[in-house]
Write an enzyme that holds these catalytic residues in place. Structure first.
Site, PDB file in Angstrom:
ATOM      1  N   LYS A 180       0.135   4.218  -0.458  1.00  0.00           N
ATOM      2  CA  LYS A 180      -0.357   5.552   0.420  1.00  0.00           C
ATOM      3  C   LYS A 180      -0.123   6.472  -0.789  1.00  0.00           C
ATOM      4  CE  LYS A 180       0.060   3.151   4.667  1.00  0.00           C
ATOM      5  NZ  LYS A 180      -0.170   3.529   6.038  1.00  0.00           N
ATOM      6  N   GLU A 194      -5.817  -4.661  10.366  1.00  0.00           N
ATOM      7  CA  GLU A 194      -4.835  -3.628  10.588  1.00  0.00           C
ATOM      8  C   GLU A 194      -4.879  -3.063  11.623  1.00  0.00           C
ATOM      9  OE1 GLU A 194      -2.529  -2.693   6.916  1.00  0.00           O
ATOM     10  OE2 GLU A 194      -3.989  -1.225   6.798  1.00  0.00           O
ATOM     11  N   ASN A 246       0.898  -1.055  -0.070  1.00  0.00           N
ATOM     12  CA  ASN A 246       0.022  -0.103   0.022  1.00  0.00           C
ATOM     13  C   ASN A 246       0.969   1.097  -0.123  1.00  0.00           C
ATOM     14  OD1 ASN A 246      -1.802   2.050   0.572  1.00  0.00           O
ATOM     15  ND2 ASN A 246      -2.194   1.557   2.499  1.00  0.00           N
ATOM     16  N   GLU A 296      -7.001   4.880   7.386  1.00  0.00           N
ATOM     17  CA  GLU A 296      -6.807   6.458   7.030  1.00  0.00           C
ATOM     18  C   GLU A 296      -7.786   7.017   6.193  1.00  0.00           C
ATOM     19  OE1 GLU A 296      -2.683   5.615   5.198  1.00  0.00           O
ATOM     20  OE2 GLU A 296      -2.056   5.073   6.974  1.00  0.00           O
TER      21      GLU A 296
END
Ligand code: PGA
Length: 255
Positions: free
Chosen positions: A15, A170, A13, A100
């Site tokens: 991001k 997570e 990932n 997030e």
């Protein structure tokens, strides 16, 4: 629970990191290092990098994913990207419900469910993220919370569609903090998620679903985490931006 029944998936990932040219360069670096890996290898890149990433992974074993998608096919949703658009580009995976997104962009369990359904209906594979905040762990509600997040996210997802779902546990306190969950903690919560799937869809579905761990997984701790019976791969943030580190995790998953 038989690990051989399910696919091990290591997904990066990225991001909000890497411009298109940087993305192409990183993939070129990763490609030879993960060639022949005995697990699925995915890179989830920013939207603007998808095109170069799809070109760069051609004739390799790397798959490309996005990091989010909207729940409508098209319409007045300024700044959003729909699953139809991703599918037409050749994107295979999409991360949904990353913490997030939940923390900074107002994602709720309900919108996570809508996005999951929309992505699955378009034929994308979903990496569905669940996990607790530190405060929630300390309150002793991890089990209930993660089960609830899983249940709501999967509302109206059919057993057939579930085959295209990976769940990533997570713990929010472990993401980007260098504080990894212990192998036992990861295995325990992944086991709770699997039990939740069994209640909803039965044993075959529970045995078959890939459940990853994510949160400061790195080259040094991957082997121990991936050796756990309920940990079927990883969703890797920081360490996925370094070709050697990402490749070492892929290697740890390939044994
Ligand atoms: P991290 O991120 O590996 O940098 O902790 C994981 C994630 O957010 O998916």
């Amino acid at each position: 629970m038989n690990k051989a029944l399910r696919k091990t998936v290591i997904a990066g990932n990225w991001k909000m990191n890497k411009t298109p040219s940087e993305a192409a360069a990183l993939i070129e670096e990763i490609k030879p290092l993960v060639k022949g890996a005995d697990c699925e290898v995915v890179v989830c890149v920013p939207f603007v990098d998808l095109h170069v990433a799809i070109e760069a992974v051609k004739e390799s074993n790397i798959k490309v994913g996005a990091q989010n998608c909207h729940f409508e096919r098209s319409g007045a949703f300024t700044g959003e990207i729909s699953p139809v658009m991703l599918k037409e580009m050749g994107v295979e995976y999409v991360i949904i419900g990353h913490s997030e997104r939940r923390t900074y962009f107002g994602e709720t369990d309900v919108t996570v469910n809508k996005r999951t359904l929309a992505a699955l209906n378009e034929g994308l594979k979903v990496i569905l993220c669940v996990g607790e905040y530190l405060e929630q762990r300390e309150q002793g509600i991890t089990e209930e919370l993660v089960a609830m997040q899983t249940k709501i996210a999967l509302q109206n997802v059919t057993e057939e569609q579930l085959k295209n779902v990976i769940i990533a546990y997570e713990p929010v306190w472990a993401i980007g903090t260098g504080k990894t969950a212990t192998a036992e903690q990861a295995n325990e919560v992944n086991g709770i998620i699997r039990a939740t799937i069994e209640k909803l869809y039965g044993k075959a579905a529970a045995d078959g679903i890939t459940i990853q761990y994510g949160g400061s997984m790195n080259a040094a701790n991957a082997t121990e985490l991936l050796a756990q019976p309920h940990v079927d791969g990883g969703l890797i943030g920081g360490a996925s931006l370094k070709a050697q580190d990402f490749a070492a995790i892929v290697k740890a998953a390939s044994v």
